[in-house]
Write a protein that holds these residues in place. Sequence first.
Motif, PDB file in Angstrom:
ATOM      1  N   UNK A 232       0.808  -1.325  -0.439  1.00 26.30           N
ATOM      2  CA  UNK A 232      -0.022  -0.097  -0.171  1.00 26.30           C
ATOM      3  C   UNK A 232       0.399   1.207  -0.039  1.00 26.30           C
ATOM      4  N   UNK A 233       0.408   2.216  -0.543  1.00 23.72           N
ATOM      5  CA  UNK A 233       1.039   3.450  -0.421  1.00 23.72           C
ATOM      6  C   UNK A 233       0.930   4.366   0.977  1.00 23.72           C
ATOM      7  N   UNK A 234       0.466   3.653   1.541  1.00 25.60           N
ATOM      8  CA  UNK A 234       0.633   4.751   3.300  1.00 25.60           C
ATOM      9  C   UNK A 234       0.018   4.041   4.425  1.00 25.60           C
ATOM     10  N   UNK A 235       0.169   3.682   5.434  1.00 24.36           N
ATOM     11  CA  UNK A 235      -0.763   3.532   6.706  1.00 24.36           C
ATOM     12  C   UNK A 235      -1.526   3.654   7.847  1.00 24.36           C
ATOM     13  N   UNK A 236      -1.619   2.852   8.169  1.00 15.35           N
ATOM     14  CA  UNK A 236      -2.869   3.783   9.240  1.00 15.35           C
ATOM     15  C   UNK A 236      -2.279   3.306  10.714  1.00 15.35           C
ATOM     16  N   UNK A 237      -2.547   4.060  11.537  1.00 11.48           N
ATOM     17  CA  UNK A 237      -2.299   3.750  12.689  1.00 11.48           C
ATOM     18  C   UNK A 237      -3.607   3.258  13.651  1.00 11.48           C
ATOM     19  N   UNK A 238      -3.911   2.136  14.546  1.00 11.47           N
ATOM     20  CA  UNK A 238      -4.682   2.471  15.388  1.00 11.47           C
ATOM     21  C   UNK A 238      -4.213   3.339  16.639  1.00 11.47           C
ATOM     22  N   UNK A 239      -5.334   3.830  17.022  1.00  9.74           N
ATOM     23  CA  UNK A 239      -5.550   4.882  18.393  1.00  9.74           C
ATOM     24  C   UNK A 239      -6.072   4.342  19.639  1.00  9.74           C
ATOM     25  N   UNK A 240      -5.930   4.264  20.682  1.00 13.84           N
ATOM     26  CA  UNK A 240      -6.478   4.040  22.008  1.00 13.84           C
ATOM     27  C   UNK A 240      -7.349   5.724  22.194  1.00 13.84           C
ATOM     28  N   UNK A 241      -9.056   5.616  21.923  1.00  8.38           N
ATOM     29  CA  UNK A 241      -9.805   6.293  22.137  1.00  8.38           C
ATOM     30  C   UNK A 241     -10.131   7.214  22.635  1.00  8.38           C
ATOM     31  N   UNK A 242      -9.995   8.685  23.333  1.00  8.93           N
ATOM     32  CA  UNK A 242      -9.830   9.335  24.339  1.00  8.93           C
ATOM     33  C   UNK A 242     -11.354   9.347  25.264  1.00  8.93           C
ATOM     34  N   UNK A 243     -12.527   8.920  24.655  1.00  7.43           N
ATOM     35  CA  UNK A 243     -14.086   8.271  24.674  1.00  7.43           C
ATOM     36  C   UNK A 243     -14.141   7.247  24.242  1.00  7.43           C
ATOM     37  N   UNK A 244     -15.559   6.968  25.144  1.00  8.61           N
ATOM     38  CA  UNK A 244     -15.371   5.354  25.186  1.00  8.61           C
ATOM     39  C   UNK A 244     -16.420   5.360  23.708  1.00  8.61           C
ATOM     40  N   UNK A 245     -16.078   4.399  23.500  1.00  9.28           N
ATOM     41  CA  UNK A 245     -16.921   4.243  21.942  1.00  9.28           C
ATOM     42  C   UNK A 245     -17.445   2.278  21.842  1.00  9.28           C
TER      43      UNK A 245
END
Length: 154
Positions: free
Chosen positions: A23-36
């Motif tokens: 792929x031409x890019x990457x994605x970063x999994x982020x811990x959310x600040x608020x509850x999802x």
Amino acid sequence: MPVKKVLHFVYQHGNPQLRIFRPNWFMTLVRPGKELPPDTAQFRIPLEMTKCDVKSYLEKIYNVPVGAVRTRIQFGTNKKKNHLMQRVKRPDYKVAYVQLAQGQTFTFPDIFPERDSTPAEGSMEDVQKKFIEDERQRQKLDPRRGGVTEWFGL
């Protein structure tokens, strides 16, 4: 901007080479600040990436069934100043909220689990704990002196 495809000849002499699509890019999994909700994951993605790209990226590379994708652009902070007292703006970034297909749930991995608080006998932590306890006992005021410190002799 989909995955780059490299053109190869139909026939190659000898052992055919493996074809790798990166792929031409990457994605970063982020811990959310608020509850999802339990079926939603948050990613930080490049500004050029679209909702369709996010969906195809997760489905093709990681075989994750995606139900819906919502994106927003986060403005970079503008509060920091450098040594010349000039404002320094951090770059903007895009945040994607990926809702998984029906029946799928996502829990953020627990990378640092809680350890048992009782240290092992003879370990460095146990020795430090005993030393601190002995120092506190030694520094305790004598109850017979009525709250008067030791340096103030009677």
